[in-house]
Design an enzyme around this catalytic site. Structure first.
Site, PDB file in Angstrom:
ATOM      1  N   ASP A 262       0.777  -1.046   0.206  1.00  0.00           N
ATOM      2  CA  ASP A 262      -0.127   0.240   0.020  1.00  0.00           C
ATOM      3  C   ASP A 262       0.904   1.068  -0.159  1.00  0.00           C
ATOM      4  OD1 ASP A 262      -3.236   0.633   1.641  1.00  0.00           O
ATOM      5  OD2 ASP A 262      -2.004   1.928   0.297  1.00  0.00           O
TER       6      ASP A 262
HETATM    7  C1  GLC Z   1      -4.341   4.285  -0.012  1.00  0.00           C
HETATM    8  C2  GLC Z   1      -5.305   2.909   0.223  1.00  0.00           C
HETATM    9  C3  GLC Z   1      -5.238   2.092  -0.966  1.00  0.00           C
HETATM   10  C4  GLC Z   1      -5.019   2.859  -2.607  1.00  0.00           C
HETATM   11  C5  GLC Z   1      -3.597   3.649  -2.252  1.00  0.00           C
HETATM   12  C6  GLC Z   1      -3.189   4.419  -3.329  1.00  0.00           C
HETATM   13  O1  GLC Z   1      -3.712   4.615   1.149  1.00  0.00           O
HETATM   14  O2  GLC Z   1      -5.124   2.207   1.312  1.00  0.00           O
HETATM   15  O3  GLC Z   1      -6.418   1.220  -0.995  1.00  0.00           O
HETATM   16  O4  GLC Z   1      -5.161   1.921  -3.685  1.00  0.00           O
HETATM   17  O5  GLC Z   1      -3.332   3.975  -0.996  1.00  0.00           O
HETATM   18  O6  GLC Z   1      -4.329   5.497  -3.381  1.00  0.00           O
END
Ligand code: GLC
Length: 711
Positions: A262
């Site tokens: 993430d």
């Molecule tokens: C965020 C989310 C994830 C998302 C990523 C990019 O913190 O947890 O679901 O795809 O960052 O935006």
């Protein structure tokens, strides 16, 4: 019926011991020879460059060898607008307005893996128009906390329903050219302290509840991407949790694709050996530091090679979109818009109806529409991914388009909108009504024949990075409803939410109650077609709505909120499993949803064989309107040696019937889907013995019962 078998839990496992073979050969292994020769030409620097973000939403290929970068698209309910390469700043392009699809719990309320497959197809069509290779979705964590900030984004409290929808979404997306990225693996069930919380969970609960949706999408749909969650599980960050990434995901489930972190969720160069392929968005750990670590032997080049191979498998399978083809036409396409409508239409849940629905415009010609949620946009808001929607038909607009010439409709907001500044200032959405707005609402209600009251939350209240503090309806909505219902008894309440809210007052004060979700670009049209009776409602709750938050497991046990260690003390008893076990009354049960018609169930027959349980039953539409029913199959194991849920969902079928039509429905419950995790021997087991089957219209509306035994 064979088509349905695709979605039944065909977990074809060799259950002997724990050596579970994966269920299907992955498409990703078709290029091994080509990958061998590519890798033989790659330098260590080129390999390491692939293992971290190149820009905010892309990771590097090998230009010298003609390997394109991988382009990621935030989902999971619409292709996110184009941002500047290295920031969160939108580019404000002309062509990047997308279709806003119904969010996760709305899709789940359709109980339709077929619609989930269409949904994945729609997402892929629009992702490819934007030159994207991997959709960052579906988001399939279990809804453990009713007030969870991302409950709206996730699917269900039940692993089997979540898993089958994830299978559908994955099949639909990948057969239309875009990889999925199942998120967030794993046990990311709270937003509170999500970046540091360490989940303490029994192996049985982890396997049977929290991992099962991921396992089903990998084994039954060959998912090509997975996103590691921010949190820890049993002391190890998910992005470097070798048990989750290597032993279970790859070793047991046969995953052949790539794992990305993430954003900002990587914590060491060791993550490469633990199974992480790409650090997003930057290269703090898997950039130069990794290069040094490999050169001085702290990280093996073999591990780097394995991670690169897994990335190349995805790259060779998902064809890159030529730069000159991307972003050349408007992202939102009519075929995707139609899918958004079809999903929204079958997601609307009729919780209560004392006869006011469908609307009788002859009798009730003057309609008051009260509540900002009739017009509040839901495509964006809060923290995290939203959709720059080409359009969003809100409920008022949808309704007006259907009845502008048949009734007199007047709208007042009733309450102010909870906005970004309120969230930024951390203001509680739970507050008293504005006196003037309240008075205006009462005046309009008094002068009207019928009131449609729009209650619920919005995307500033239900949002990534924070959990709600209560289920109480915001902005004084309960008080407004009470005042309105005192001057007009004909109230239909439409609840616009993504997660459970306290409906005790709404239930008492409304003649009819409908849940209409954050329901996408076509949500207003779909809701209007339900309210006016063009189509009968057929949605079913994908989660329980408890009477009060304190009745829910984690709150009842006092183990949420937690900021450092989060003990999942309730074990497998999540959602309806908990309320059934504790024999607690609930406001509306898992699987509940009424129709404008009625259905009669009869003639159940069950027969077990070595492979599972064949069952059949008759269902008749006994009303005078065409309608769809989601018949649900629950299983009880009264003789189990393990502590079991009272009942567990193991099958369901959405059936469309003309008035009076009767049909024989045949289903099959695979023996392996009755598996239980044996914590003593750390493996799956299927216990022989009695199996009680209950078939019905919700988890607490069982219409037919039968018993059989399995060997
Ligand atoms: C965020 C989310 C994830 C998302 C990523 C990019 O913190 O947890 O679901 O795809 O960052 O935006």
């Amino acid at each position: 019926m064979t088509r349905k078998l695709l979605y039944l839990p065909v977990l074809v496992l060799a259950v002997a011991g724990c050596n579970c073979e994966s269920a299907r050969k992955s498409a990703l292994t078709a290029h091994e020879k080509e990958i061998d020769s590519i890798m033989a030409e790659m330098t260590l620097e080129e390999k390491v460059a692939m293992l971290h973000g190149k820009h905010m939403f892309s990771s590097a290929g090998v230009k010298r060898l003609g390997i394109a970068d991988i382009e990621y698209a935030d989902g999971p309910f619409g292709i996110r607008e184009e941002l500047e390469p290295d920031s969160w700043t939108p580019l404000h392009m002309e062509t990047d307005s997308a279709t806003f699809f119904p969010t996760g719990s709305a899709l789940a309320a359709t109980w339709s893996p077929e619609l989930a497959r269409e949904y994945g197809k729609g997402m892929a069509i629009e992702a490819r128009l934007r030159g994207k290779d991997m959709i960052l979705g579906p988001a399939i964590n279990i809804q453990r906390i009713p007030t969870g900030g991302r409950t709206y984004e996730y699917l269900s409290e039940d692993p089997y329903l979540s898993g089958l929808l994830a299978v559908g979404y994955t099949l639909g997306a990948q057969e239309n050219g875009a990889a999925v990225c199942l998120k967030h693996y794993a046990l990311n069930n709270q937003e509170t302290a999500r970046g540091i919380v360490d989940v303490k969970v029994s192996e049985r609960a982890m396997r049977e509840i929290y991992l099962t949706p991921f396992e089903m999408a990998v084994k039954q749909a060959d998912a090509w991407g997975v996103m590691a969650a921010y949190n820890k599980v049993e002391g190890k960050w998910c992005s470097e949790n070798s048990v989750l990434l290597n032993d279970i995901l790859r070793g047991e489930w046969g995953f052949k694709g790539m794992v990305i972190s993430d954003w900002g969720g990587t914590h060491s160069t060791g993550a490469v050996e633990a199974g992480l392929n790409v650090e997003m968005p930057g290269g703090a750990f898997l950039g130069d530091s990794l290069l040094v670590a490999v050169k001085d032997g702290r990280v093996s080049e073999e591990a780097v090679d394995e991670r690169v191979r897994e990335i190349l498998r995805v790259r060779m399978t998902v064809k890159p979109v030529p730069e000159e083809m991307a972003n050349k036409t408007m992202t939102s396409q009519p075929n995707a818009q139609k899918i958004a409508y079809d999903v929204a239409l079958r997601s609307v849940v009729l919780l209560k109806n004392s006869g006011l629905l469908p609307l009788d415009l002859q009798k009730y010609g003057k309609i008051a529409v009260i509540g900002d949620n009739a017009v509040c946009p839901q495509a964006t808001g809060g923290f995290g991914a939203g959709v720059k929607a080409l359009y969003e038909i809100n409920p008022l607009r949808g309704l007006m388009s259907r009845i502008y010439d048949k009734a007199e409709v007047e709208y007042v907001p009733g309450y102010r909108r909870y906005g970004p500044m309120d969230r930024f200032m951390r203001k509680s959405p739970v507050c008293d009504p504005d006196p003037e707005m309240l008075a205006e609402a009462v005046r309009l209600a008094e002068a009207s024949d019928l009131v449609i009251f729009f209650a619920g939350e919005n995307r500033e209240i239900e949002t990534e990075s924070s959990d709600r503090k209560s289920m109480t309806l915001p902005l004084g909505q309960d008080e407004i409803l009470r005042a309105v219902s005192e001057v007009n008894p004909n109230v239909v309440t439409v609840v616009v939410v993504g997660a459970p809210v306290d409906l005790r007052n709404v239930e008492k004060l409304s003649s009819a109650v409908v849940v209409s979700w954050y329901n996408g670009s076509e949500g207003g049209n779909a809701l209007a077609d339900i309210l006016t009776g063009k189509v009968s409602p057929s949605g079913k709750l994908p989660f329980t709505i408890p009477e009060k938050l304190e009745d829910s497991p984690a709150f009842s046990l006092g183990v949420f909120p937690r900021y450092d260690e989060a003990p999942y003390s309730e074990g497998i008893f999540v959602g309806y499993r908990w309320y059934d076990k504790k024999n607690l009354p609930v406001m509306y049960p898992f699987g509940h949803g009424l129709s404008y018609s009625s259905f009669e169930y009869s003639d159940i027959s069950v027969r077990s064989s070595g492979k599972g349980i064949k069952l059949s039953f008759q269902i008749q539409n006994t009303g005078d309107m065409a309608a769809e029913e989601v018949a649900q199959v629950y299983v009880e194991r009264p003789e189990s040696m393990q502590e079991m849920s009272v009942r567990e969902l193991k099958g369901f079928e959405r059936i469309s019937l003309a008035p009076g039509e009767s049909r024989k429905v045949e289903m099959f419950i695979d023996r392996e889907s009755l598996r239980v995790w044996d914590s003593v021997h750390s493996c799956w087991t299927v216990e022989p013995g009695r199996v009680n089957i209950g078939i019905g219209s919700s988890s607490r509306d069982i219409r037919l019962n039968a018993t059989t035994t399995i060997k």
